[in-house]
Scaffold this motif. Sequence first.
Motif, PDB file in Angstrom:
ATOM      1  N   ASN A 131       0.811  -1.223   0.000  1.00 42.52           N
ATOM      2  CA  ASN A 131       0.000   0.000   0.000  1.00 42.52           C
ATOM      3  C   ASN A 131       0.845   1.274   0.000  1.00 42.52           C
ATOM      4  O   ASN A 131       0.332   2.371   0.209  1.00 42.52           O
ATOM      5  N   CYS A 132       2.172   1.102  -0.176  1.00 41.21           N
ATOM      6  CA  CYS A 132       3.117   2.224  -0.161  1.00 41.21           C
ATOM      7  C   CYS A 132       3.177   2.911   1.203  1.00 41.21           C
ATOM      8  O   CYS A 132       3.494   4.109   1.303  1.00 41.21           O
ATOM      9  N   GLN A 133       2.861   2.137   2.217  1.00 44.94           N
ATOM     10  CA  GLN A 133       2.960   2.576   3.609  1.00 44.94           C
ATOM     11  C   GLN A 133       4.283   2.015   4.131  1.00 44.94           C
ATOM     12  O   GLN A 133       4.622   0.867   3.827  1.00 44.94           O
ATOM     13  N   ALA A 134       5.036   2.832   4.904  1.00 49.55           N
ATOM     14  CA  ALA A 134       6.328   2.349   5.394  1.00 49.55           C
ATOM     15  C   ALA A 134       6.115   1.121   6.279  1.00 49.55           C
ATOM     16  O   ALA A 134       5.234   1.123   7.140  1.00 49.55           O
ATOM     17  N   HIS A 135       6.937   0.088   6.068  1.00 49.74           N
ATOM     18  CA  HIS A 135       6.831  -1.099   6.925  1.00 49.74           C
ATOM     19  C   HIS A 135       6.990  -0.710   8.397  1.00 49.74           C
ATOM     20  O   HIS A 135       6.351  -1.281   9.274  1.00 49.74           O
ATOM     21  N   GLU A 136       7.872   0.267   8.662  1.00 47.48           N
ATOM     22  CA  GLU A 136       8.241   0.562  10.044  1.00 47.48           C
ATOM     23  C   GLU A 136       7.448   1.695  10.678  1.00 47.48           C
ATOM     24  O   GLU A 136       7.570   1.920  11.877  1.00 47.48           O
ATOM     25  N   VAL A 137       6.724   2.473   9.868  1.00 48.22           N
ATOM     26  CA  VAL A 137       6.013   3.639  10.414  1.00 48.22           C
ATOM     27  C   VAL A 137       4.596   3.656   9.847  1.00 48.22           C
ATOM     28  O   VAL A 137       4.396   3.922   8.660  1.00 48.22           O
ATOM     29  N   ASP A 138       3.629   3.384  10.706  1.00 45.55           N
ATOM     30  CA  ASP A 138       2.253   3.211  10.237  1.00 45.55           C
ATOM     31  C   ASP A 138       1.683   4.416   9.504  1.00 45.55           C
ATOM     32  O   ASP A 138       0.928   4.275   8.545  1.00 45.55           O
ATOM     33  N   ASN A 139       1.997   5.618  10.003  1.00 48.41           N
ATOM     34  CA  ASN A 139       1.341   6.788   9.400  1.00 48.41           C
ATOM     35  C   ASN A 139       2.232   7.522   8.412  1.00 48.41           C
ATOM     36  O   ASN A 139       2.124   8.721   8.227  1.00 48.41           O
ATOM     37  N   LEU A 140       3.130   6.773   7.762  1.00 46.41           N
ATOM     38  CA  LEU A 140       3.994   7.349   6.725  1.00 46.41           C
ATOM     39  C   LEU A 140       3.781   6.607   5.407  1.00 46.41           C
ATOM     40  O   LEU A 140       3.899   5.366   5.347  1.00 46.41           O
ATOM     41  N   TYR A 141       3.466   7.364   4.368  1.00 42.29           N
ATOM     42  CA  TYR A 141       3.310   6.807   3.023  1.00 42.29           C
ATOM     43  C   TYR A 141       4.278   7.514   2.072  1.00 42.29           C
ATOM     44  O   TYR A 141       4.588   8.693   2.265  1.00 42.29           O
ATOM     45  N   VAL A 142       4.733   6.789   1.068  1.00 44.32           N
ATOM     46  CA  VAL A 142       5.552   7.392   0.000  1.00 44.32           C
ATOM     47  C   VAL A 142       4.792   7.160  -1.306  1.00 44.32           C
ATOM     48  O   VAL A 142       4.499   6.008  -1.660  1.00 44.32           O
ATOM     49  N   THR A 143       4.457   8.234  -2.015  1.00 43.14           N
ATOM     50  CA  THR A 143       3.540   8.065  -3.156  1.00 43.14           C
ATOM     51  C   THR A 143       4.080   8.603  -4.478  1.00 43.14           C
ATOM     52  O   THR A 143       3.336   8.718  -5.453  1.00 43.14           O
ATOM     53  N   ASP A 144       5.382   8.951  -4.531  1.00 47.97           N
ATOM     54  CA  ASP A 144       5.942   9.296  -5.850  1.00 47.97           C
ATOM     55  C   ASP A 144       6.457   8.007  -6.498  1.00 47.97           C
ATOM     56  O   ASP A 144       6.071   6.910  -6.107  1.00 47.97           O
ATOM     57  N   GLY A 145       7.361   8.124  -7.449  1.00 51.70           N
ATOM     58  CA  GLY A 145       7.849   6.937  -8.158  1.00 51.70           C
ATOM     59  C   GLY A 145       8.814   6.081  -7.356  1.00 51.70           C
ATOM     60  O   GLY A 145       9.262   5.034  -7.838  1.00 51.70           O
ATOM     61  N   SER A 146       9.110   6.497  -6.114  1.00 53.49           N
ATOM     62  CA  SER A 146      10.101   5.767  -5.307  1.00 53.49           C
ATOM     63  C   SER A 146       9.723   4.303  -5.075  1.00 53.49           C
ATOM     64  O   SER A 146      10.582   3.466  -4.837  1.00 53.49           O
TER      65      SER A 146
END
Lengths: 583, 221
Positions: free
Chosen positions: A532-547
Amino acid sequence: MSFDICIIGSGAGASPIAYRMAQAGAKVLVLEKGPWLTEKEFFKDELTISIHDAYNPKLENEQHVIEEEYQDEGGKPFWQGEPTSESGWSWWNGNVVGGSSNFMSGYFHRLKPIDFRLKSEFGAIEGANVADWPISYEELEPYYAVVEKEVGVSGRVVNHPHQEPRSTDFPYPPIAELPMSSWIDTAASNIGYHSIPVPRAILSEPAMGRRSCEYSGYCSSYGCASGAKGSGRAALLNHAVATGNCTIKPNSKVYKIATDKQGEIIGVHYYDQVGRKQRVSAKIYVVACQAVETSRLLLASKGEKFPNGLANNSGQVGKNLLFSGGGTGQGDFIFSELSKDKVSELKQVGPFINRALQDWYQINDKDFADSFTTKNSGISQNGGAKGGTIDFLFHQNPIARARGHQWQYDENDNENLVWGEQLKQALKHEFTSYKTLRFEVFNDWLPTDDCFVRLDEKVTDQWGDPVAKVRIGYHDHDLAVGEYLSKKAEKLLSALGAKNISSSVSGSPSTNLMAGGCRFGNDPKTSVLNKNCQAHEVDNLYVTDGSFMPTGGSVPYTFTIYANAFRVADKIKAHWQGLNKQA
Amino acid sequence: MLSIKSFFDKNYQTPAFFKEKQLSRRTFLKSATGMGTIAALPSFTLGAVEQESLVQLTKTDPWLTLDATLKQLLPASPTGPSAEEINALAYLHQVMTVQPTEQDEKDFILKGVGWLNGYANSEKNKAFVALTFDEKESLLKGISQSRAGSNWLNTLLGYILQAMLAPPSYGGNTKGIGWQWLEHKSGFPLPEKGQRYFELPPRANIIKLTCLDPQEINNEL
């Protein structure tokens, strides 16, 4: 002040989140490093766009360090970094609200099903870190359709050997085309190729409060003054702001995402327009600063729980950076060899060529497969290999075209400065005796251990923070595929009657096409984000660019970045609604 | 510190701006302290004269010689527009006074005027402008054989090409004459005065802190 959603960046990865979450009623804050320009500030001005690169930071203020591979006297390879302020090689792609999507060409090819399972389809490749995606084409397909409708993609579906499955037709008819487009169709058909119309993120008719394309003839790399180009700003952020739920803070440079002892994010730190430190907090944080800067921000966001950078206890942040493999080529149409009608067709500007070849998106060629003599070379059991896309285009910029004509070779082959009559004749000949048709090849840039982002130890930006250091190693396989595709494109130029045909394939990265660095995957040891592009280690962090991309596919990235961000927006919406229920 | 006195001075080093227009200040300082080639004061400075009309300006140097040089580099002829027709002088004047051009580049352009006249005086005992067309041509050919001269002429020729093909609001390409001559169709909209690359809304810049009202510092989001 506190928000529901804080988004860092405002381009193709950020704007769908802002749009969807503002529609859902969340209070959204968008922090963008660059200024907020509108249609009124975009001109067809070569000095602004290319010569002075005025939509980007000055390299003396903000730069990168680029590490390339060299050999010492004993032939031993070593990596050497060079600051871009010294090389002049800018790695910025449009630092304004809406990001680089303001300046894209908008070639909106979808990925194809095989791109989601490259490793399963073609096997491992020695020296490359190929991985399947944790999602399939079928999961992303509905979101491609959403982007076509809401960002606005003009196109036409044609039968094609490599046509990917589609749930819908294009919502907007194709944009107007040049006579050259039909020349390409005929020549392609004559040699057994299938030329296809390029879907473009450019409105062919007015819609959604935006004007349609006005065919000024300058599109790629220029900002759009009509609003037809589907930038994140024109297509989505304007609507997000209109809901009353979205605040955009331009000229706000985020330098750290702070975490507490438990590893919870407690706020985002940024510099405002005049360099004052500011802080803001939210329930959910979204990072979308384009691949290199996203990795840089996470790496710089160290905390007690994250000594190597936010969400980076796996050591994966910044790794497996991707560009686009391939190259460019060209051929000249000499006016004196053509009929008057053909010349006048060639001279038309305004509409688009809009033609691509994807006949070798998967290469099924025994000779190509046999050219790899070792195991693990990316050849499937049936002898197939991953190929790519070829797009055709004309260049416009006249100063760039004129530049260099003050240097001419004399009879002894010495290069001399010329002026006066000699210069006039050289210019007249250059501009009025022929026209160059160009092509671009897009093929996978294989992820390797030699292509990654980290923080530079010495060079800092104007705020005093370490800049990103980018190692840009490539895999030889990319060159082999690029060469194969270039030869196919050259054959079409030849069938068109072009002269002086040439192409250039190299391992030099396409700095306007970047992805990777924060892979998504199911294993937290080998990826930064979950599916879901949610950081494995931080629940409320998402990365949504091409990374997020583990492999990049063989088309420009923007369309897929948009589609994935719309997909993730649905996950974030559910997440946020869940938080509200708890509260 | 050495001061270069002519195009043919063997101590001349190609200035940093010339090698790379997007050069950082850091690199510039590095190269400047290394050689000190263009550190000496230019023979001419630009200042209050900016307001004067170009016609007035071209009565004296440096603009007198620059004007003559541009006209020599792109003379009037039936084959294509001249420096005068594309308004190359006005374009160069904007580069030197309105556009945010690097100071070393401006210094270099001005220094070249002194070097050219020094050469004209030593060869022909006259200022450059006082020479015949052929004499000027032979002098420019002469300096183009030196690295400094070639760099200087190349800089001016680069601006001639910009004057010919940039949007008219930058001062050259009068009524699009360069585009018409080369059968180039310009895009639209074009920038007007006030909309040029250096007049776009500014980006965040820490340097502004120095002129900040201290009361503003406590403004939180």
